[in-house]
Each structure stands twice: as C-alpha cells, then as structure tokens.
Enzyme design. Structure first.
Site, PDB file in Angstrom:
ATOM      1  N   ARG A 152       0.824  -1.144  -0.095  1.00 18.75           N
ATOM      2  CA  ARG A 152      -0.017   0.079   0.024  1.00 18.75           C
ATOM      3  C   ARG A 152       0.848   1.295  -0.124  1.00 18.75           C
ATOM      4  NH1 ARG A 152      -2.621   1.126   4.254  1.00 18.75           N
ATOM      5  NH2 ARG A 152      -4.581   1.891   3.423  1.00 18.75           N
ATOM      6  N   ASP A 172       9.452  -6.856  -5.475  1.00 15.48           N
ATOM      7  CA  ASP A 172       8.670  -7.375  -4.442  1.00 15.48           C
ATOM      8  C   ASP A 172       8.194  -8.543  -4.857  1.00 15.48           C
ATOM      9  OD1 ASP A 172       6.263  -7.863  -2.821  1.00 15.48           O
ATOM     10  OD2 ASP A 172       6.139  -5.769  -2.634  1.00 15.48           O
ATOM     11  N   PRO A 203       7.774  -4.637   5.669  1.00 11.02           N
ATOM     12  CA  PRO A 203       7.931  -5.114   6.929  1.00 11.02           C
ATOM     13  C   PRO A 203       9.481  -5.630   7.439  1.00 11.02           C
ATOM     14  CG  PRO A 203       6.668  -6.474   5.993  1.00 11.02           C
ATOM     15  CD  PRO A 203       6.822  -5.674   4.890  1.00 11.02           C
ATOM     16  N   ASN A 208      14.337 -10.491   5.490  1.00  8.50           N
ATOM     17  CA  ASN A 208      14.680  -9.528   4.889  1.00  8.50           C
ATOM     18  C   ASN A 208      15.779  -8.579   5.749  1.00  8.50           C
ATOM     19  OD1 ASN A 208      13.138  -7.793   6.453  1.00  8.50           O
ATOM     20  ND2 ASN A 208      11.382  -7.959   4.818  1.00  8.50           N
ATOM     21  N   ARG A 231      11.504   0.182   8.315  1.00  2.95           N
ATOM     22  CA  ARG A 231      12.159  -0.426   9.672  1.00  2.95           C
ATOM     23  C   ARG A 231      13.725  -0.421   9.614  1.00  2.95           C
ATOM     24  NH1 ARG A 231       7.960   0.505  11.255  1.00  2.95           N
ATOM     25  NH2 ARG A 231       6.586  -0.723  12.597  1.00  2.95           N
ATOM     26  N   ASP A 255      14.212   7.718   8.623  1.00  6.41           N
ATOM     27  CA  ASP A 255      13.214   7.742   9.388  1.00  6.41           C
ATOM     28  C   ASP A 255      13.506   6.918  10.680  1.00  6.41           C
ATOM     29  OD1 ASP A 255      11.016   9.761  10.659  1.00  6.41           O
ATOM     30  OD2 ASP A 255       9.844   7.834   9.934  1.00  6.41           O
ATOM     31  N   GLU A 260      16.133   1.300  17.691  1.00  7.44           N
ATOM     32  CA  GLU A 260      15.556   2.652  18.140  1.00  7.44           C
ATOM     33  C   GLU A 260      14.571   2.530  19.121  1.00  7.44           C
ATOM     34  OE1 GLU A 260      11.704   3.307  15.279  1.00  7.44           O
ATOM     35  OE2 GLU A 260      13.759   3.761  14.472  1.00  7.44           O
ATOM     36  N   HIS A 292      11.488   8.794  13.383  1.00  5.16           N
ATOM     37  CA  HIS A 292      10.444   7.614  12.987  1.00  5.16           C
ATOM     38  C   HIS A 292       9.003   8.527  13.241  1.00  5.16           C
ATOM     39  CE1 HIS A 292       9.073   3.200  13.478  1.00  5.16           C
ATOM     40  NE2 HIS A 292       8.269   3.859  12.554  1.00  5.16           N
TER      41      HIS A 292
END
Length: 326
Positions: A152, A172, A203, A208, A231, A255, A260, A292
């Site tokens: 998305r 992907d 994710p 990954n 992430r 970000d 973190e 973030h």
C-alpha cells in the site's frame, strides 16, 4: 467490550474517546506501557491496544494469564511482538493500516532533501556560509528510483516518483498489477545495479533482515541515495556507515534506525543516549536522521486508533479480521 489502550498519547485521546462512544466500548486509557507492573490493569479485558513496546514471551504469557486473548498494535509493523511465542501461547495478534499517503509523502520529502543536499545547506546557512561549493543538487526526473516493497505504501510512493518523471523500477515477491503501467519489476540485483535512489517499504522479517548489507551496497551505483521510512533492521548500520565514509553512498535519509526501541517519542534532551550508531550517522553532512515520524499525520493517527478498536471488536465478535496476523 472492555478495552485498555496502553501508551496512549494526548493526541490519540480525542480519537479513542470518539470511537469508543461510536462503538459502545468500555474504554480505559493509560500513558503507561504494558509491563509486568501494569498487567493487572488489563484484568477483565479480552483485548488490549499497544504501540511499539516489545512484547516478549514472558509478557505475553502474563497478559494471557489475566484473560487477554488479543493484542492490537497501533502500527503497521509488528516486529516488536514475539509472534512465535504468541502462537504457542494462544494469543492472537493484530496490526493496523492507515492512509499510505502519510509515509509516501514523507518519503518524497526525504528524497528531495537528500538529493538537494538540504542538510548541508541548512547547516551552512546557520553559520552564514552561503557559498555554493558542495551543495549542487540533483533533479528527481533524471533519476532511476528503485522501490523495494510495493504494498500500500510502496505503491503510492511509486506513483509519486513517476509523477516527478522518474524511471521507476521495483522489487517485490508479490507484484502489484496496478503499477505495471509505469513500474518495471526487476530482480533485486538489477535494482541495486541500476538505481540512483533506493527506497525501502517492507515489514521487518527474518528473511529481509539487513537486506541492505555490505554486499548489496557494493553492488549499487557509486553515489547512490538510500531512503528508509520502513524499519531500521532492513539496513546494516555498519555497512551503511562504511558506504557513506567511502563515498559509495552519496546520501541517506533515515526515518528509522536499528535499535531505536525506547528512544523515540520521549523527551531525552538531558539524557545520555546509548545508540552510538545514531550519533555517528547524525555527524555525517549527507545523512539525515529523523525520529520515526513519517506516519505522524492527523489522518494516520485517527486511522490507527479506529482500526485498532475495530480489530478488537471483530475479534471479540468472532468475525473475519483483516488486521489479524497471528
């Protein structure tokens, strides 16, 4: 339904109260995190809503023992929850979705900041250094943009970059047919080799972990730009620092970073931070590190609260739950 929402920020409260009234939910809000000390507050609640507190096997078992059967995290990512333990204990887990435009727009902003060398310009301007040496930028329409992950958020990011006139390639495991008119899907090694700018939208999983590592960076173009609003664990921080210091990486805008957890969303201005990698990354004039906040818009916060509450209701009613992941 009785529900407790942990880590409730002040900006979330108005949405929790709105949707609790709309759905008839008996709601308890607390700023406290879900811990062994606060588990008793969940007694009588079949579901709890959390943010990004690490949910270990021990903690999951404690909540299960007081009657909690479903945990909804008000985030897309769920790597802070021990899903294997949850499955074994019998605890069900759900995440949320929110308007993808929030992160997509932020990604474009970071790409522009990185390619136009905004950090250098701002730092120099503060010192009244208005010289041009070293701050010449690059125009997006001249770049090949590689998008890893076209769900998305990644799909909207692809649309945004295409609108700038970029050549957009993507990788992907599950291709998005709606993008195929303007996105070319390629194998990952080819994406590394051909992209001038690479942005991550997937994710965090075991598969990954450190998808961007020393080997991947070595296969990239010299001067490549890296953007990460997904992430932190997707990028090997040491390999990233080596790439920046060698000049292989022309710039990065992050970000999210590794390790973190417990750092962001707190006022730590008088504290000694233990994340040394963050300090090193921030020292580079061509690396932007932000806390973030790509998700953080009024629409996204409303969506996260609403979907978390709806997810809990669907679970208690035994209905199909689009957000349930365990």
């Amino acid at each position: 339904m009785k529900l407790i929402a942990y880590n409730c920020r002040s900006d979330e409260r108005v949405y929790f109260e709105k949707f609790a009234k709309q759905y008839g939910v008996d709601l308890t809000l607390t700023r406290e995190a879900p811990t062994a000390e606060t588990v008793s507050a969940a007694e009588g609640c079949p579901c709890i809503s959390i943010i990004t507190t690490p949910m270990t096997r021990e903690l999951l078992q404690m909540y299960y023992d007081v009657g909690v059967r479903f945990i909804s995290t008000r985030s897309i990512g769920y790597d802070h929850i021990d899903r294997k333990a949850a499955q074994e204990i019998g605890m069900r887990i759900g995440n949320v979705s929110y308007a993808p435009e929030s992160v997509a727009d932020y990604t474009i902003m970071l790409a522009l900041m990185a390619t136009r060398k905004i950090k250098k310009i701002v730092l120099r301007s503060e010192a009244q250094d208005f010289s041009l040496a070293g701050v010449r930028g690059t125009e997006l329409h001249n770049l090949t943009v590689g998008i890893i992950g076209t769900g998305r958020i990644g799909g909207v990011v692809a649309q945004r970059f295409a609108a700038f006139g970029c050549r957009v390639i993507a990788y992907d495991l599950h291709q998005n047919d709606s993008l195929k008119g303007f996105v070319e899907y390629v194998p990952l090694p080819r994406l590394f080799a051909e992209s001038d700018l690479i942005t991550l939208h997937m994710p965090a999983t075991k598969e990954n972990y450190h998808i961007i590592n020393a080997e991947a960076i070595a296969a990239m173009k010299d001067g490549v730009y890296l953007i990460n609003t997904a992430r932190g664990s997707l990028i090997d921080t040491q390999a990233l620092m080596d790439g920046v210091e060698s000049g292989k990486i022309g710039g990065a805008a992050l970000d999210v970073i590794e390790n973190e957890s417990g750092l962001y969303y707190n006022n730590l201005k008088n504290e000694i931070l233990t994340n040394r990698e963050r300090a090193v990354l921030k020292s580079y004039p061509n690396v932007i590190v932000l806390p973030h906040t790509a998700f953080y818009t009024d629409q996204a916060v409303s969506d996260m609260v609403k979907h978390s509450m709806e997810s809990c209701l669907l679970f208690t009613e035994g209905k199909k739950n689009p957000w349930q992941i365990v």
